[in-house]
Design an enzyme around this catalytic site. Structure first.
Site, PDB file in Angstrom:
ATOM      1  N   HIS A  65       0.824  -1.215   0.000  1.00 21.91           N
ATOM      2  CA  HIS A  65       0.000   0.000   0.000  1.00 21.91           C
ATOM      3  C   HIS A  65       0.859   1.266   0.000  1.00 21.91           C
ATOM      4  O   HIS A  65       0.486   2.291   0.587  1.00 21.91           O
ATOM      5  CB  HIS A  65      -0.957   0.015   1.196  1.00 21.91           C
ATOM      6  CG  HIS A  65      -1.938  -1.109   1.204  1.00 21.91           C
ATOM      7  ND1 HIS A  65      -3.115  -1.085   0.480  1.00 21.91           N
ATOM      8  CD2 HIS A  65      -1.908  -2.321   1.829  1.00 21.91           C
ATOM      9  CE1 HIS A  65      -3.776  -2.223   0.677  1.00 21.91           C
ATOM     10  NE2 HIS A  65      -3.053  -2.995   1.478  1.00 21.91           N
ATOM     11  N   ASN A 138     -10.165  -3.472   1.708  1.00 20.48           N
ATOM     12  CA  ASN A 138      -9.839  -3.386   0.287  1.00 20.48           C
ATOM     13  C   ASN A 138     -11.110  -3.151  -0.510  1.00 20.48           C
ATOM     14  O   ASN A 138     -12.216  -3.170   0.035  1.00 20.48           O
ATOM     15  CB  ASN A 138      -9.163  -4.676  -0.197  1.00 20.48           C
ATOM     16  CG  ASN A 138      -7.744  -4.830   0.318  1.00 20.48           C
ATOM     17  OD1 ASN A 138      -7.051  -3.847   0.567  1.00 20.48           O
ATOM     18  ND2 ASN A 138      -7.305  -6.065   0.484  1.00 20.48           N
TER      19      ASN A 138
END
EC number: 1.11.1.6
Length: 492
Positions: A65, A138
């Site tokens: 990320h 997510n």
């Protein structure tokens, strides 16, 4: 503790240049030299400080990320959920809580294109009156693996080849051929939803199973769902190539520009709820993060809305130094025995300590907005103003005392110590159902993407046969179509 007792701020800027220590700098254009053409003198402290600080501006990027963008806003409870949780910020409809949200891609480096086929992160930090709650998820409702011990391996497989630094899917298929539970996530990754148009037009999911707890310690399993009010929109492969070729930061810019223009992104929050006493009625394990909960059996229940109405003031301070961790929960919300979640509780906090230092929760963007107090002292980069004489507990000289007991589920956990997988795996049913729900043209695009990656010359015939076998168990016709494209004989 008072994190605002003293904080360097641009609001205290002087009209003239100074050193970091505040001394005036009368010339920031030329270095101090011996004559106009002579060598630079080491005594030019401002030059040394300026260059040394510049050389240290970057911090370690997130191991996953790394590429992301943040925005601030509020969460508003819109429905009464006090029958399933005692969380204070969900105490009544109308209650608002400040938040900061970070969207991201998962695998590639900071600065990589935002049009890559990759899961997207959706992390929300709630600054509640009882401490910070971080909900990390997510844009897919499932993950590739179900046991946290394999998390480093799955990330290594998706990361670039350590020899060439190029992402190669033969490595992914090699590793995940040992984990057929990964199929379900592939049916999202290689589907049309694999490349969101931008961050505003994508769903969010908590992925893992959490626990809501009431004041009388009644526990229920929950899954979280974020639904954008503007709808879901995705890029087709050729569109992604075009958009990414023009602007590799298109999603970051879209988020920033939309908020600046007053077009505030909004999501509705829903939960699915399962009584732990009824979990055996399902043909899957509700604590398995590779499974979704069927909405016809476990309907979505509305909770509130998320509105992003402020851009960050400084990208580094409020995006790069922003730190999330699923271990940060508040009374009324707790973990489950989900094996991935249990591992993440440790892993995320530990990576923040490495990336930002042991006092990362003192950084303004990470610090709670409510009053707080503990005996965690000192450490690198500690900038909390403290004047207590007692740094231990208990003490007759300090008023610190225990907080009122937090409701905790009394459910006993009984079993032998062992390394074992869960019993109800059922890895092929849900991917097959998802595939059969698509229109024929959508099925064809999925087949083209999946077969295209399996056609990589380093994917061995044995590996292709394994994946064709897995896909055939999801849907027999799908297996045949993939096999025909790869010239592989399907077997059941």
């Amino acid at each position: 503790m008072d994190p605002c007792k003293f904080r360097p701020s641009s609001s205290f800027d002087t009209k003239t240049t100074t050193t970091n220590a505040g001394a005036p700098v009368w010339n920031d254009n030329e270095a101090l030299t011996v004559g106009p053409r002579g060598p630079i003198l080491l005594e030019d402290y401002h030059l040394i400080e300026k260059v040394a600080h510049f050389a240290r501006e970057r911090i370690p990027e997130r191991v996953v990320h790394a590429r992301g963008a943040s925005a601030k806003g509020f969460f508003e409870c819109t429905h009464d959920v006090t029958d399933i949780t005692c969380a204070d910020f969900l105490r009544s409809p109308g209650a608002q809580t400040p938040v900061i949200v970070r969207f991201s891609t998962v695998i590639h480096e900071r600065g990589s294109p935002e049009t890559i086929r990759d899961p997207r992160g959706f992390a929300v930090k709630f600054y509640t009156r009882e401490g910070n709650w971080d909900l990390l998820g997510n844009n897919f409702p499932v993950f590739f693996i179900r046991d946290g011990i394999k998390f480093p391996d799955v990330i290594h497989a998706f990361k670039p080849n350590p020899r060439s630094h190029v992402q190669e899917y033969w490595r992914v298929f090699d590793f995940l051929s040992h984990h057929p539970e990964s199929l379900h996530t592939f049916f999202f990754l290689f589907d049309d939803v694999g490349i969101p148009t931008d961050y505003r037009h994508m769903d969010g999911f908590g992925v893992n199973t959490y626990t809501f707890v009431t004041r009388d310690a009644k526990a229920r399993y929950v899954k979280f769902h974020w639904k954008p009010t503007c709808g879901v929109s995705c890029l087709m492969d050729d569109e992604a190539t075009l958009v990414g070729g023009k602007n590799h930061s298109h999603a970051t810019q879209d988020l920033y520009d939309s908020i600046a223009a007053g077009n505030f992104p909004e999501w509705k929050l829903f939960v699915q709820v399962i009584d732990p006493e009824e979990e055996e009625r399902f043909d899957f394990d509700p604590l398995d993060d590779t499974k979704t909960w069927p909405e016809d059996e476990v309907p979505l229940r509305p909770v509130g809305r998320l509105v992003l109405n402020r851009n960050v003031d400084n990208f580094f301070n409020e995006n790069e130094q922003l730190a999330f961790g699923p271990g940060l929960v508040v009374p009324g919300i707790y973990y489950s025995d989900d094996k991935m979640l249990q591992c993440r509780v440790f892993a995320y906090a530990d990576t923040q300590r490495y990336r930002l230092g042991p006092n990362y929760l003192m950084l303004p963007v990470n610090a709670p907005k409510c009053a707080h107090h503990n005996n965690h002292y000192d450490g690198a980069m500690n900038f909390m103003h403290r004047d207590e004489e007692v740094d231990y507990y208990p003490s007759r000289h300090a008023p610190l005392r225990h907080a009122p007991p937090t409701p905790i589920t009394p459910r006993p956990v009984v079993g032998r110590r062992q390394k074992a997988t869960i019993h109800k795996q059922n890895d092929f049913k849900q991917p097959g159902e998802r595939y059969r729900s698509w229109a024929p043209d959508r099925q064809e695009r999925f087949i083209r993407r999946f077969a295209g990656e399996l056609a990589h010359p380093k994917v061995s015939p044995e590996l292709r046969a394994i994946w064709v076998n897995y896909l055939s168990q999801c849907d027999e016709s799908l297996g045949v179509k993939i096999a025909n494209r790869l010239n592989v004989k399907p077997s059941m």
